[in-house]
Scaffold this active site. Structure first.
Site, PDB file in Angstrom:
ATOM      1  N   PHE A  95      42.058  14.982  -5.090  1.00 21.15           N
ATOM      2  CA  PHE A  95      40.672  14.636  -4.725  1.00 21.15           C
ATOM      3  C   PHE A  95      39.721  15.807  -4.967  1.00 21.15           C
ATOM      4  O   PHE A  95      38.517  15.599  -5.104  1.00 21.15           O
ATOM      5  CB  PHE A  95      40.568  14.333  -3.218  1.00 21.15           C
ATOM      6  CG  PHE A  95      41.311  13.127  -2.738  1.00 21.15           C
ATOM      7  CD1 PHE A  95      40.801  11.854  -2.937  1.00 21.15           C
ATOM      8  CD2 PHE A  95      42.513  13.257  -2.049  1.00 21.15           C
ATOM      9  CE1 PHE A  95      41.476  10.736  -2.471  1.00 21.15           C
ATOM     10  CE2 PHE A  95      43.192  12.149  -1.575  1.00 21.15           C
ATOM     11  CZ  PHE A  95      42.670  10.884  -1.789  1.00 21.15           C
TER      12      PHE A  95
ATOM     13  N   SER B 156      36.074   8.062 -11.568  1.00 20.34           N
ATOM     14  CA  SER B 156      34.840   7.443 -11.074  1.00 20.34           C
ATOM     15  C   SER B 156      34.340   6.400 -12.058  1.00 20.34           C
ATOM     16  O   SER B 156      34.532   6.532 -13.280  1.00 20.34           O
ATOM     17  CB  SER B 156      33.793   8.549 -10.924  1.00 20.34           C
ATOM     18  OG  SER B 156      32.512   7.995 -10.805  1.00 20.34           O
TER      19      SER B 156
ATOM     20  N   LYS C 260      34.727  14.305 -15.122  1.00 22.99           N
ATOM     21  CA  LYS C 260      35.656  13.199 -14.807  1.00 22.99           C
ATOM     22  C   LYS C 260      36.297  12.685 -16.087  1.00 22.99           C
ATOM     23  O   LYS C 260      37.517  12.494 -16.161  1.00 22.99           O
ATOM     24  CB  LYS C 260      34.910  12.065 -14.085  1.00 22.99           C
ATOM     25  CG  LYS C 260      34.526  12.388 -12.663  1.00 22.99           C
ATOM     26  CD  LYS C 260      35.752  12.525 -11.771  1.00 22.99           C
ATOM     27  CE  LYS C 260      35.459  13.231 -10.478  1.00 22.99           C
ATOM     28  NZ  LYS C 260      36.614  13.725  -9.755  1.00 22.99           N
TER      29      LYS C 260
ATOM     30  N   PHE D 128      34.400   2.901  -7.428  1.00 23.61           N
ATOM     31  CA  PHE D 128      33.011   2.467  -7.557  1.00 23.61           C
ATOM     32  C   PHE D 128      32.210   3.222  -6.482  1.00 23.61           C
ATOM     33  O   PHE D 128      32.286   4.434  -6.435  1.00 23.61           O
ATOM     34  CB  PHE D 128      32.936   0.935  -7.625  1.00 23.61           C
ATOM     35  CG  PHE D 128      33.288   0.506  -9.038  1.00 23.61           C
ATOM     36  CD1 PHE D 128      34.582   0.682  -9.535  1.00 23.61           C
ATOM     37  CD2 PHE D 128      32.315   0.060  -9.918  1.00 23.61           C
ATOM     38  CE1 PHE D 128      34.889   0.405 -10.879  1.00 23.61           C
ATOM     39  CE2 PHE D 128      32.615  -0.229 -11.255  1.00 23.61           C
ATOM     40  CZ  PHE D 128      33.905  -0.052 -11.730  1.00 23.61           C
TER      41      PHE D 128
ATOM     42  N   TYR E 134      28.742  16.353 -14.247  1.00 28.72           N
ATOM     43  CA  TYR E 134      29.733  15.822 -13.299  1.00 28.72           C
ATOM     44  C   TYR E 134      30.570  14.726 -13.955  1.00 28.72           C
ATOM     45  O   TYR E 134      31.803  14.752 -13.938  1.00 28.72           O
ATOM     46  CB  TYR E 134      29.048  15.267 -12.031  1.00 28.72           C
ATOM     47  CG  TYR E 134      29.978  14.405 -11.213  1.00 28.72           C
ATOM     48  CD1 TYR E 134      31.017  14.974 -10.487  1.00 28.72           C
ATOM     49  CD2 TYR E 134      29.846  13.004 -11.190  1.00 28.72           C
ATOM     50  CE1 TYR E 134      31.908  14.177  -9.770  1.00 28.72           C
ATOM     51  CE2 TYR E 134      30.717  12.209 -10.475  1.00 28.72           C
ATOM     52  CZ  TYR E 134      31.744  12.798  -9.759  1.00 28.72           C
ATOM     53  OH  TYR E 134      32.631  12.015  -9.052  1.00 28.72           O
TER      54      TYR E 134
HETATM   55  P1  NAD Z   1      34.239  15.541  -0.796  1.00 31.73           P
HETATM   56  O1  NAD Z   1      33.344  16.620  -1.296  1.00 31.73           O
HETATM   57  O2  NAD Z   1      34.019  15.019   0.574  1.00 31.73           O
HETATM   58  O3  NAD Z   1      35.764  15.994  -0.925  1.00 31.73           O
HETATM   59  C1  NAD Z   1      36.195  16.885  -1.922  1.00 31.73           C
HETATM   60  C2  NAD Z   1      36.963  17.999  -1.215  1.00 31.73           C
HETATM   61  O4  NAD Z   1      37.451  18.928  -2.181  1.00 31.73           O
HETATM   62  C3  NAD Z   1      36.097  18.798  -0.247  1.00 31.73           C
HETATM   63  O5  NAD Z   1      36.761  18.829   1.005  1.00 31.73           O
HETATM   64  C4  NAD Z   1      35.999  20.194  -0.855  1.00 31.73           C
HETATM   65  O6  NAD Z   1      35.933  21.192   0.131  1.00 31.73           O
HETATM   66  C5  NAD Z   1      37.278  20.244  -1.665  1.00 31.73           C
HETATM   67  N1  NAD Z   1      37.267  21.115  -2.849  1.00 31.73           N
HETATM   68  C6  NAD Z   1      36.386  21.152  -3.863  1.00 31.73           C
HETATM   69  N2  NAD Z   1      36.771  22.045  -4.789  1.00 31.73           N
HETATM   70  C7  NAD Z   1      37.944  22.584  -4.357  1.00 31.73           C
HETATM   71  C8  NAD Z   1      38.849  23.540  -4.888  1.00 31.73           C
HETATM   72  N3  NAD Z   1      38.617  24.142  -6.059  1.00 31.73           N
HETATM   73  N4  NAD Z   1      39.937  23.850  -4.171  1.00 31.73           N
HETATM   74  C9  NAD Z   1      40.175  23.257  -2.985  1.00 31.73           C
HETATM   75  N5  NAD Z   1      39.369  22.341  -2.439  1.00 31.73           N
HETATM   76  C10 NAD Z   1      38.269  21.999  -3.116  1.00 31.73           C
HETATM   77  O7  NAD Z   1      34.179  14.345  -1.873  1.00 31.73           O
HETATM   78  P2  NAD Z   1      34.767  12.877  -1.793  1.00 31.73           P
HETATM   79  O8  NAD Z   1      33.617  11.939  -1.724  1.00 31.73           O
HETATM   80  O9  NAD Z   1      35.842  12.798  -0.771  1.00 31.73           O
HETATM   81  O10 NAD Z   1      35.370  12.756  -3.250  1.00 31.73           O
HETATM   82  C11 NAD Z   1      36.730  12.998  -3.527  1.00 31.73           C
HETATM   83  C12 NAD Z   1      36.956  12.846  -5.019  1.00 31.73           C
HETATM   84  O11 NAD Z   1      36.543  11.541  -5.435  1.00 31.73           O
HETATM   85  C13 NAD Z   1      36.144  13.830  -5.865  1.00 31.73           C
HETATM   86  O12 NAD Z   1      36.929  14.236  -6.959  1.00 31.73           O
HETATM   87  C14 NAD Z   1      34.974  12.992  -6.349  1.00 31.73           C
HETATM   88  O13 NAD Z   1      34.454  13.452  -7.568  1.00 31.73           O
HETATM   89  C15 NAD Z   1      35.633  11.626  -6.518  1.00 31.73           C
HETATM   90  N6  NAD Z   1      34.669  10.507  -6.432  1.00 31.73           N
HETATM   91  C16 NAD Z   1      33.831  10.427  -5.361  1.00 31.73           C
HETATM   92  C17 NAD Z   1      32.882   9.404  -5.313  1.00 31.73           C
HETATM   93  C18 NAD Z   1      31.922   9.323  -4.157  1.00 31.73           C
HETATM   94  O14 NAD Z   1      30.872   8.670  -4.332  1.00 31.73           O
HETATM   95  N7  NAD Z   1      32.211   9.893  -3.001  1.00 31.73           N
HETATM   96  C19 NAD Z   1      32.820   8.439  -6.347  1.00 31.73           C
HETATM   97  C20 NAD Z   1      33.710   8.542  -7.407  1.00 31.73           C
HETATM   98  C21 NAD Z   1      34.648   9.588  -7.446  1.00 31.73           C
HETATM   99  N1  UFG Z   2      19.171   4.974  -4.326  1.00 36.62           N
HETATM  100  C1  UFG Z   2      17.884   4.905  -3.810  1.00 36.62           C
HETATM  101  N2  UFG Z   2      17.481   5.887  -2.974  1.00 36.62           N
HETATM  102  C2  UFG Z   2      18.267   6.932  -2.600  1.00 36.62           C
HETATM  103  C3  UFG Z   2      19.584   6.998  -3.124  1.00 36.62           C
HETATM  104  C4  UFG Z   2      19.996   6.004  -3.998  1.00 36.62           C
HETATM  105  O1  UFG Z   2      17.136   3.981  -4.123  1.00 36.62           O
HETATM  106  O2  UFG Z   2      17.823   7.808  -1.839  1.00 36.62           O
HETATM  107  C5  UFG Z   2      19.651   3.888  -5.207  1.00 36.62           C
HETATM  108  C6  UFG Z   2      20.031   4.361  -6.600  1.00 36.62           C
HETATM  109  O3  UFG Z   2      18.919   4.341  -7.459  1.00 36.62           O
HETATM  110  C7  UFG Z   2      21.111   3.333  -6.974  1.00 36.62           C
HETATM  111  C8  UFG Z   2      21.775   2.999  -5.627  1.00 36.62           C
HETATM  112  O4  UFG Z   2      20.828   3.361  -4.631  1.00 36.62           O
HETATM  113  O5  UFG Z   2      20.517   2.171  -7.469  1.00 36.62           O
HETATM  114  C9  UFG Z   2      23.076   3.756  -5.394  1.00 36.62           C
HETATM  115  O6  UFG Z   2      22.839   5.160  -5.563  1.00 36.62           O
HETATM  116  P1  UFG Z   2      23.906   6.253  -5.098  1.00 36.62           P
HETATM  117  O7  UFG Z   2      23.295   7.594  -5.343  1.00 36.62           O
HETATM  118  O8  UFG Z   2      24.387   5.945  -3.716  1.00 36.62           O
HETATM  119  O9  UFG Z   2      25.156   5.987  -6.052  1.00 36.62           O
HETATM  120  P2  UFG Z   2      25.267   6.057  -7.632  1.00 36.62           P
HETATM  121  O10 UFG Z   2      25.713   4.701  -8.091  1.00 36.62           O
HETATM  122  O11 UFG Z   2      24.063   6.613  -8.257  1.00 36.62           O
HETATM  123  O12 UFG Z   2      26.426   7.134  -7.847  1.00 36.62           O
HETATM  124  C10 UFG Z   2      27.655   7.105  -7.111  1.00 36.62           C
HETATM  125  C11 UFG Z   2      28.192   8.517  -6.961  1.00 36.62           C
HETATM  126  C12 UFG Z   2      28.597   9.069  -8.289  1.00 36.62           C
HETATM  127  C13 UFG Z   2      29.550   8.147  -8.953  1.00 36.62           C
HETATM  128  C14 UFG Z   2      28.956   6.755  -9.060  1.00 36.62           C
HETATM  129  C15 UFG Z   2      29.958   5.779  -9.625  1.00 36.62           C
HETATM  130  O13 UFG Z   2      27.219   9.353  -6.386  1.00 36.62           O
HETATM  131  O14 UFG Z   2      29.243  10.291  -8.114  1.00 36.62           O
HETATM  132  O15 UFG Z   2      28.570   6.305  -7.760  1.00 36.62           O
HETATM  133  O16 UFG Z   2      31.145   5.868  -8.904  1.00 36.62           O
HETATM  134  F1  UFG Z   2      29.807   8.608 -10.189  1.00 36.62           F
END
Ligand code: NAD
Ligand code: UFG
Length: 339
Positions: free
Chosen positions: A80, A124, A152, A177, A148
Site C-alpha cells: 500500500f 488505481s 501507478k 476506484f 502520481y
Molecule cells: P495513505 O496515505 O493513507 O496510506 C499510505 C501509507 O503509506 C501511509 O501510512 C504512509 O505513511 C505510508 N508510506 C508512504 N511512503 C512510504 C514509504 N516509503 N515507506 C513506508 N511507508 C510509507 O493512502 P491510502 O489511501 O491508504 O492508499 C494506499 C494505497 O492505495 C496507495 O498506494 C495509494 O496510491 C493507493 N490508492 C489510493 C486511492 C485513494 O483514493 N485513497 C485510490 C487508488 C489507489
Molecule cells: N470534487 C469536487 N470538489 C472537491 C473535491 C472533488 O467537486 O472539493 C469532485 C471532483 O471534481 C470529482 C469528484 O468530486 O468529480 C471526485 O473527486 P475526488 O478528488 O474525490 O476523486 P478523483 O476521482 O478525482 O480521484 C480519486 C483519487 C485518485 C485516484 C482516482 C481514481 O484521489 O488518487 O480517484 O482511483 F487516482
C-alpha cells in the site's frame, strides 16, 4: 499465514488489517508514518483484539526489509505504501517517483532474496485515463496525465516486465476506484493532512465546521446533472477485496488484474444530497470552475472480481455517508498526530 503490509497504518491499509486479522492472518506492518499515525493500528488492535507487529521505517530501506524477512516467515506482501495526492505530485514529482517506484523495486529485490513470491499491489483507476466508454473493464487501454498516475502505471509495467521473467511469482494488481467511508465502529477512517483533496473528506470537514463550504468543480460536464460521476467504494468493501485476492495467491503463480469498484457511479450533487439526508445536515456548496485533469465520468465493471474472487461490494452510498460522518464527528481532528 503471515503477511507484510507496507503502508499498513494508512487509510486503506488499516481497514485491510482488520479484515486480515479477522481471518486469523498474522499481520506485520511497515510504515514510515509520513501520512498516518500509529494510533490507527492501536485502534485496529482494539477493534479486533489481536496484535500487529509494527515496524516504523521506510520501504526503500533494504537493510530494514532484510531484517523483517530474516525474522519471520512472510508468505506475501500487500504493497500500500506510496504518496497519493495528484496535485502534490505535480509540485514534487521527483519525490513521487522516488518514493512510489523505489519502494516497489526494493521490495521485489528483497522478496527475491528471501524466496517470497506473493505480491499484491495497490493500483488505481487513474491508469485508465479518460476512458472512451463505460463501465471500465480491466482490458481497457491505459494512459495517465500526472506524475502520481504515472507512478501507478510505471509500477504496473515494472510488475508486468518482472513477471515475464519470474513466472513462478504470484502478482495481483488491484485497481481501486474511489475509496471512501470508514469502519462502522467510527474508530478508524481517513485522516488527510491539511485541506482534503477528495470529495467526501471535504464534505465531512464542511459538516463538522472545519471548512466553510464545498467547492463543486464544474456543473457543465456531459452527465445528467453536469457534475462529475465516480464509483465510490466503501473502504470496508475494498479491504475485503484484498482478503478475497489472497485466493489468487493460493492457487499457483500468475499475474492477475482486478477492478475493485461497485459498478455504479454517482455525481457530486448526488453525494452531497445523500450525505445531507442520511445525516440530517446541510452542506453549503458553490459551483466553481472545473479542476484541471478531472474527467466527467468513471465507474468500474467489477464482474471479473465478482466471478474470480467471489467478491462484491455490498455497502451503498447511504452506508458510506453514514460511516464517513460517524468517523469525522467522533474524531473531528482525526488521529492525534504524535505517536
Ligand atoms: P495513505 O496515505 O493513507 O496510506 C499510505 C501509507 O503509506 C501511509 O501510512 C504512509 O505513511 C505510508 N508510506 C508512504 N511512503 C512510504 C514509504 N516509503 N515507506 C513506508 N511507508 C510509507 O493512502 P491510502 O489511501 O491508504 O492508499 C494506499 C494505497 O492505495 C496507495 O498506494 C495509494 O496510491 C493507493 N490508492 C489510493 C486511492 C485513494 O483514493 N485513497 C485510490 C487508488 C489507489
Ligand atoms: N470534487 C469536487 N470538489 C472537491 C473535491 C472533488 O467537486 O472539493 C469532485 C471532483 O471534481 C470529482 C469528484 O468530486 O468529480 C471526485 O473527486 P475526488 O478528488 O474525490 O476523486 P478523483 O476521482 O478525482 O480521484 C480519486 C483519487 C485518485 C485516484 C482516482 C481514481 O484521489 O488518487 O480517484 O482511483 F487516482
Amino acid at each position: 499465514m503471515k503477511l507484510l503490509l507496507t503502508g499498513g497504518a494508512g487509510y486503506i491499509g488499516s481497514h485491510t488489517c482488520i479484515e486480515l486479522l479477522n481471518l486469523d492472518i498474522d499481520v506485520v506492518v511497515i510504515d514510515n508514518l509520513s501520512n498516518s499515525s500509529y494510533h490507527s493500528l492501536e485502534r485496529v488492535q482494539s477493534i479486533t483484539d489481536k496484535n500487529i507487529t509494527f515496524i516504523e521505517g521506510d520501504v526503500r530501506d533494504k537493510e530494514l526489509l532484510r531484517s523483517i524477512f530474516r525474522q519471520g516467515d512472510i508468505d506475501g506482501v500487500i504493497h500500500f505504501a506510496g504518496l497519493k495526492a495528484v496535485g502534490e505530485s505535480n509540485e514534487i514529482p521527483l519525490q513521487y517517483y522516488d518514493n512510489n517506484l523505489n519502494s516497489t523495486i526494493t521490495l521485489l529485490q528483497i522478496m527475491e532474496e528471501y524466496d517470497c513470491r506473493n505480491f499484491i499491489f495497490s493500483s488505481s483507476a487513474t491508469v485508465y485515463g479518460n476512458p472512451e466508454k463505460l463501465p471500465i473493464t480491466e482490458d481497457f487501454p491505459l494512459s495517465v496525465t500526472n506524475p502520481y498516475g504515472r507512478t501507478k502505471l510505471m509500477n504496473e509495467d515494472i510488475l508486468r516486465d518482472f513477471y515475464k521473467v519470474k513466472n513462478n511469482w504470484n502478482i495481483v494488481l488491484l485497481r481501486y476506484f474511489n475509496p471512501v467511508g470508514a469502519h462502522p465502529s467510527g474508530l478508524i477512517g481517513e485522516d488527510p493532512n491539511g485541506i482534503p483533496n477528495n470529495l467526501l473528506p471535504y464534505i465531512t470537514q464542511v459538516a463538522v465546521g472545519k471548512l466553510g463550504k464545498l467547492n463543486i468543480f464544474g456543473d457543465d460536464y456531459d452527465t445528467p446533472d453536469g457534475t462529475g460521476i465516480r464509483d465510490y467504494i466503501h473502504v470496508v468493501d475494498l479491504a475485503k477485496g484484498h482478503a478475497a485476492a489472497l485466493q489468487k495467491l493460493k492457487i499457483g503463480s500468475g499475474l492477475n488484474i482486478f477492478n475493485l469498484g461497485t459498478g455504479r457511479g454517482y455525481s457530486v450533487l448526488e453525494m452531497v444530497d445523500t450525505f445531507s439526508k442520511v445525516n440530517n445536515l446541510k452542506i453549503d456548496y458553490q459551483i466553481v470552475s472545473r479542476r484541471e485533469g478531472d474527467i466527467a465520468s468513471c465507474y468500474a465493471d467489477p464482474s471479473k472480481a465478482n466471478k474470480e474472487l467471489n467478491w462484491k461490494a455490498i455497502y451503498g452510498l447511504e452506508d458510506i455517508c453514514r460511516d464517513a460522518w460517524n468517523w469525522q464527528s467522533n474524531n473531528p481532528n482525526g488521529y492525534k498526530k504524535t505517536r
